[in-house]
Design an enzyme around this catalytic site. Structure first.
Site, mmCIF file in Angstrom:
data_model
loop_
_atom_site.group_PDB
_atom_site.id
_atom_site.type_symbol
_atom_site.label_atom_id
_atom_site.label_comp_id
_atom_site.label_asym_id
_atom_site.label_seq_id
_atom_site.Cartn_x
_atom_site.Cartn_y
_atom_site.Cartn_z
ATOM 1 N N HIS A 196 -2.411 4.939 5.851
ATOM 2 C CA HIS A 196 -1.042 4.421 5.856
ATOM 3 C C HIS A 196 -0.314 4.921 7.093
ATOM 4 O O HIS A 196 -0.468 6.074 7.500
ATOM 5 C CB HIS A 196 -0.313 4.873 4.589
ATOM 6 C CG HIS A 196 1.145 4.537 4.597
ATOM 7 N ND1 HIS A 196 1.609 3.237 4.671
ATOM 8 C CD2 HIS A 196 2.249 5.332 4.566
ATOM 9 C CE1 HIS A 196 2.932 3.247 4.670
ATOM 10 N NE2 HIS A 196 3.341 4.505 4.611
ATOM 11 N N CYS A 245 4.916 2.058 -0.783
ATOM 12 C CA CYS A 245 4.075 1.512 0.278
ATOM 13 C C CYS A 245 2.625 1.280 -0.126
ATOM 14 O O CYS A 245 1.850 0.759 0.677
ATOM 15 C CB CYS A 245 4.118 2.436 1.502
ATOM 16 S SG CYS A 245 5.747 2.512 2.270
ATOM 17 N N GLU A 248 7.942 -3.812 -1.564
ATOM 18 C CA GLU A 248 9.214 -3.166 -1.883
ATOM 19 C C GLU A 248 10.381 -4.119 -1.686
ATOM 20 O O GLU A 248 11.516 -3.764 -2.009
ATOM 21 C CB GLU A 248 9.442 -1.959 -0.974
ATOM 22 C CG GLU A 248 8.550 -0.771 -1.246
ATOM 23 C CD GLU A 248 8.953 0.420 -0.418
ATOM 24 O OE1 GLU A 248 10.139 0.516 -0.027
ATOM 25 O OE2 GLU A 248 8.097 1.266 -0.145
#
Length: 353
Positions: free
Chosen positions: A241, A118, A86
């Site tokens: 995550h 992400c 990002e």
């Protein structure tokens, strides 16, 4: 809403891996001290902060060199260098070419950048699996790396960290971990976004849990296990995550996983949410301690929204490569604490001209 992938024509695995985490650490209670007088609890103990001379490109190069050291291949054999992030340093100029040049993979290689919040790093891995699995390439370098941003005083500032991981994908017979199957699960669900003209991301807080994070990582993991005919007890390690500690632990526990399965890869409390590198640096930490024959389940998440799930089996070669480069824990241990003023300087949050 869901999309399953067929197996590649040629089995694919991870032949080399490497992590990188900057040395500077900002404690969560220091952010709380500045913005709430110490009255708000931090979701993580501390987060990693890049130095003045570090960005996604330089950190990707470090991780890639570690992956090369473990793979033991000539970088000129790499036919694609893909960086998911990002926080690419340039809006128009790929990070991939910088990394490819620095490691000696140019000129006969592809280079490009990937974006999907992400999960940009696992997107780069999915593409690499396709390239190697179709025999278009023998080796592909896929990276997930970020210097995550959070607006001063915003909730994201407590967790937005820096770091990530690089993986060299190649034929399964050379791999330290064979990728048995991948699966992706996506929808148009907004919980986090940033427009091209803005520096800091925005987020719809009530969407971040359900239907965002939990609405994707849980069904992605469930579908993977259904596809493979496995149960949580069949995996030695699980990595989800990691935007904070609470979300992945709740998701993994709800599926029936136990703390012993996630503790090796759950790093967010020590380095923060490394965004595109979050699930992948958890995977490098697991590979650092994994034993032959062990099974690993990885599930990424990216706002926008989607998850990639990967089922891996560790091979005997893992024992040959674990100590060929610094481990993830080596980078985590070399911490240098900083205060909020140093953080503002390092992240250039104070305009001076």
């Amino acid at each position: 809403m869901k999309k399953m992938f067929k197996q590649p024509l040629r089995p694919v695995g991870i032949v080399g891996y490497g992590a990188y985490v900057p040395r500077y650490r900002l404690p969560g209670n220091e952010i709380s001290r500045v913005w709430t007088g110490g009255h708000s609890a931090s979701p993580v103990r501390e987060k990693a902060v890049p130095g003045l001379d570090e960005d996604t490109a330089t950190m990707s190069i470090e991780a890639a060199r570690n992956a090369l050291a473990r793979a033991g291949i000539d970088p000129r054999q790499i036919r694609a260098v893909w960086v998911g992030s990002e926080s690419h340093p340039y809006a128009v100029k790929p990070t991939g070419t910088i990394v490819a040049e620095a490691i000696g993979a140019t000129p006969a290689t592809l280079a490009a950048d990937w974006q999907f919040a992400c999960k940009a790093g696992t997107e780069a891995m999915q593409a690499g699996i396709g390239f190697v699995g179709s025999a278009m390439a023998d080796y592909v370098l896929s990276i997930g790396m970020d210097t995550a941003q959070g607006r001063p005083g915003d909730a994201l500032e407590y967790t937005a960290g820096a770091g990530g991981a690089a993986f060299i994908l190649g034929p399964a017979e050379e791999a330290a971990a064979e990728i048995l199957r991948t699966l992706s699960y996506v929808s148009d669900t907004t919980d986090f976004w940033r427009r091209p003209t803005t520096h800091y991301p925005s987020h719809a807080e009530r969407f971040s849990g359900d239907p965002g994070y939990f609405g994707h990582v849980v069904p992605a993991a469930q579908q993977m296990m259904a596809e493979m005919g496995t149960a949580p007890a069949d995996y030695d390690h699980v990595i989800f995550h990691q935007p904070n500690r609470k979300f992945p632990i709740r998701a993994m526990a709800s599926l029936g996983f136990q703390a012993a399965q996630w503790e090796a890869g759950l790093l967010v409390n020590e380095i923060g949410n490394t965004y595109a590198g979050s699930a992948l640096i958890g995977l490098t930490a697991v590979l650092d301690v994994a034993r032959p024959g062990q099974r690993i389940l990885v599930v990424s998440y990216g706002s926008g929204a989607g998850s990639d799930a990967m089922d891996l089996r560790v091979t005997d070669r893992i024992l040959e490569i674990q100590q060929a480069a610094p481990t993830t824990r080596d980078y985590i241990r070399r911490r240098v604490p900083i205060d909020y003023a140093q953080y503002v300087r390092l992240r250039r949050k104070l305009a001076t001209h």
